[in-house]
Motif scaffolding. Structure first.
Motif, PDB file in Angstrom:
ATOM      1  N   THR A 108       1.155  -1.469   0.112  1.00  0.00           N
ATOM      2  CA  THR A 108       0.326   0.018  -0.120  1.00  0.00           C
ATOM      3  C   THR A 108       1.240   1.386   0.115  1.00  0.00           C
ATOM      4  O   THR A 108       0.765   2.321  -1.192  1.00  0.00           O
ATOM      5  N   ASN A 109       1.640   1.350   0.950  1.00  0.00           N
ATOM      6  CA  ASN A 109       2.744   2.453   1.110  1.00  0.00           C
ATOM      7  C   ASN A 109       3.502   2.705  -0.481  1.00  0.00           C
ATOM      8  O   ASN A 109       3.589   3.895  -0.712  1.00  0.00           O
ATOM      9  N   ILE A 110       3.736   1.690  -0.886  1.00  0.00           N
ATOM     10  CA  ILE A 110       4.895   1.799  -2.381  1.00  0.00           C
ATOM     11  C   ILE A 110       3.735   2.375  -3.268  1.00  0.00           C
ATOM     12  O   ILE A 110       4.112   2.984  -4.388  1.00  0.00           O
ATOM     13  N   THR A 111       2.859   1.517  -2.953  1.00  0.00           N
ATOM     14  CA  THR A 111       1.991   2.197  -4.455  1.00  0.00           C
ATOM     15  C   THR A 111       1.165   3.147  -4.038  1.00  0.00           C
ATOM     16  O   THR A 111       1.378   4.786  -4.961  1.00  0.00           O
ATOM     17  N   LEU A 112       1.108   4.450  -3.217  1.00  0.00           N
ATOM     18  CA  LEU A 112       1.127   5.941  -2.616  1.00  0.00           C
ATOM     19  C   LEU A 112       2.096   6.538  -2.918  1.00  0.00           C
ATOM     20  O   LEU A 112       1.710   7.476  -3.573  1.00  0.00           O
ATOM     21  N   PHE A 113       3.427   6.251  -2.516  1.00  0.00           N
ATOM     22  CA  PHE A 113       4.533   7.249  -3.001  1.00  0.00           C
ATOM     23  C   PHE A 113       4.674   6.472  -4.427  1.00  0.00           C
ATOM     24  O   PHE A 113       5.470   7.939  -4.971  1.00  0.00           O
ATOM     25  N   SER A 114       5.158   5.852  -4.337  1.00  0.00           N
ATOM     26  CA  SER A 114       5.910   5.484  -5.367  1.00  0.00           C
ATOM     27  C   SER A 114       5.408   5.605  -6.926  1.00  0.00           C
ATOM     28  O   SER A 114       5.894   5.628  -8.059  1.00  0.00           O
ATOM     29  N   LEU A 115       3.966   4.694  -6.851  1.00  0.00           N
ATOM     30  CA  LEU A 115       3.085   4.934  -8.098  1.00  0.00           C
ATOM     31  C   LEU A 115       2.262   6.286  -7.747  1.00  0.00           C
ATOM     32  O   LEU A 115       2.651   7.160  -9.022  1.00  0.00           O
ATOM     33  N   VAL A 116       1.822   6.787  -6.663  1.00  0.00           N
ATOM     34  CA  VAL A 116       0.893   7.685  -6.768  1.00  0.00           C
ATOM     35  C   VAL A 116       1.861   9.245  -6.410  1.00  0.00           C
ATOM     36  O   VAL A 116       1.377  10.116  -7.894  1.00  0.00           O
ATOM     37  N   ALA A 117       1.981   9.225  -5.628  1.00  0.00           N
ATOM     38  CA  ALA A 117       3.259  10.622  -5.549  1.00  0.00           C
ATOM     39  C   ALA A 117       4.316  10.868  -6.975  1.00  0.00           C
ATOM     40  O   ALA A 117       4.289  12.195  -7.301  1.00  0.00           O
ATOM     41  N   VAL A 118       4.727   9.891  -7.208  1.00  0.00           N
ATOM     42  CA  VAL A 118       5.879  10.225  -8.277  1.00  0.00           C
ATOM     43  C   VAL A 118       5.521  10.185  -9.781  1.00  0.00           C
ATOM     44  O   VAL A 118       5.695  10.953 -10.161  1.00  0.00           O
ATOM     45  N   GLY A 119       4.327   9.199 -10.212  1.00  0.00           N
ATOM     46  CA  GLY A 119       3.486   9.841 -11.267  1.00  0.00           C
ATOM     47  C   GLY A 119       2.616  10.917 -10.735  1.00  0.00           C
ATOM     48  O   GLY A 119       2.875  11.689 -12.385  1.00  0.00           O
ATOM     49  N   ALA A 120       2.135  11.372 -10.474  1.00  0.00           N
ATOM     50  CA  ALA A 120       1.411  12.375 -10.278  1.00  0.00           C
ATOM     51  C   ALA A 120       2.951  13.524 -10.267  1.00  0.00           C
ATOM     52  O   ALA A 120       1.916  14.608 -11.101  1.00  0.00           O
ATOM     53  N   GLY A 121       3.770  13.372  -9.465  1.00  0.00           N
ATOM     54  CA  GLY A 121       4.137  14.587  -9.451  1.00  0.00           C
ATOM     55  C   GLY A 121       5.499  14.625 -10.587  1.00  0.00           C
ATOM     56  O   GLY A 121       5.329  15.838 -11.670  1.00  0.00           O
ATOM     57  N   TRP A 122       5.323  13.878 -11.428  1.00  0.00           N
ATOM     58  CA  TRP A 122       6.488  13.903 -13.127  1.00  0.00           C
ATOM     59  C   TRP A 122       5.463  14.163 -13.575  1.00  0.00           C
ATOM     60  O   TRP A 122       5.670  15.353 -14.785  1.00  0.00           O
ATOM     61  N   LEU A 123       3.542  13.865 -13.871  1.00  0.00           N
ATOM     62  CA  LEU A 123       2.944  14.601 -14.698  1.00  0.00           C
ATOM     63  C   LEU A 123       2.882  15.666 -14.922  1.00  0.00           C
ATOM     64  O   LEU A 123       2.712  16.559 -15.519  1.00  0.00           O
ATOM     65  N   VAL A 124       2.735  16.416 -13.554  1.00  0.00           N
ATOM     66  CA  VAL A 124       1.996  18.218 -13.331  1.00  0.00           C
ATOM     67  C   VAL A 124       3.692  18.449 -13.824  1.00  0.00           C
ATOM     68  O   VAL A 124       3.710  19.556 -14.622  1.00  0.00           O
ATOM     69  N   PHE A 125       4.983  17.885 -13.079  1.00  0.00           N
ATOM     70  CA  PHE A 125       6.191  18.795 -14.039  1.00  0.00           C
ATOM     71  C   PHE A 125       5.897  18.944 -15.263  1.00  0.00           C
ATOM     72  O   PHE A 125       6.645  20.273 -15.939  1.00  0.00           O
ATOM     73  N   ARG A 126       5.593  17.783 -15.750  1.00  0.00           N
ATOM     74  CA  ARG A 126       5.922  17.918 -17.312  1.00  0.00           C
ATOM     75  C   ARG A 126       5.253  19.004 -17.957  1.00  0.00           C
ATOM     76  O   ARG A 126       5.237  19.517 -18.826  1.00  0.00           O
TER      77      ARG A 126
END
Length: 230
Positions: A108-126
């Motif tokens: 659950t924590n890897i899903t939230l941090f590695s997938l959601v936080a990283v994915g959302a952060g990268w998409l917003v940045f790009r």
């Protein structure tokens, strides 16, 4: 944000474990394209920084504290796939050695941090890179805003998991209100830290910042004549 053992039911924890395993496998494959001799040491530094920064909590009111997620920061500095691996390693060490996040909740924590936080952060940045002026000074700005958005997005993802398999007898609406309210404030701190760190690295070695590479690739050859004897 770290989810403890028993907070979600077994089916939800198993499902997020499967998602996390698939995400790490994809990240391992993608990181091969992002890492080279220069950036591999940078990935170690990012993981160490996020680990240390997550140990520091700052108050956000009503006895609640928050800490850096590091998703947008890792994605901008070393790339989204390598950033996801960095966060997964941090969570693994924290869960196994420091009891920060449950063992059964590791997926659950890897899903939230590695997938959601990283994915959302990268998409917003790009996305912001397409809107902001194409210069290096825009990179920390986009990184900070990506960090700001990634935190409440991750909080909402947690609420969705809680709605699917939450074990605590708490109504969903107060959970959503509390998570969104506090994590918008935490996101402000995340934005400041992310922008400051990325700005420091961009100022010293922009070639080491994954998110700055498209700008460097379009730069023309600069010929400096100052200091040349006449």
């Amino acid at each position: 944000m770290h989810v403890p053992d028993g907070f979600l039911d077994a089916p939800t924890s198993i499902a997020t474990g499967v998602v996390a395993t698939a995400a790490v496998a994809v990240a391992l494959r993608g990181a091969r394209r992002e890492l080279d001799d220069r950036t591999a040491p940078m990935a170690g530094l990012v993981a160490a920084f996020v680990f240390a920064a997550q140990m520091i909590n700052f108050p956000v009111g009503a006895g609640t504290s928050g800490h850096l997620l590091g998703g947008a920061l890792a994605a901008v500095l070393v790339g989204p796939f390598t950033g996801a691996l960095c966060l997964a390693v941090v969570l693994l060490v924290q869960g196994l050695l420091f009891a920060d996040g449950g063992i059964t909740a590791l997926g659950t924590n890897i899903t939230l941090f590695s997938l959601v936080a990283v994915g959302a952060g990268w998409l917003v940045f790009r996305g912001l890179q397409l809107l902001l002026p194409r210069r290096l000074s825009s990179v920390p700005v986009a990184a900070g805003l990506a960090g700001l958005v990634s935190v409440p997005v991750t909080a909402v993802a947690f609420v969705a998991l809680f709605a699917a398999g939450g074990q605590a007898p708490v109504a969903l609406e107060p959970v959503l209100t509390a998570m969104l309210g506090w994590h918008v404030l935490i996101g402000v701190g995340e934005a400041l830290i992310t922008a400051l760190v990325v700005s420091s690295v961009v100022a010293a070695r922009p070639d080491l910042v994954h998110g700055a590479r498209p700008l460097l690739a379009t730069r023309g050859l600069e010929i400096r004549t100052a200091g040349v004897a006449a």
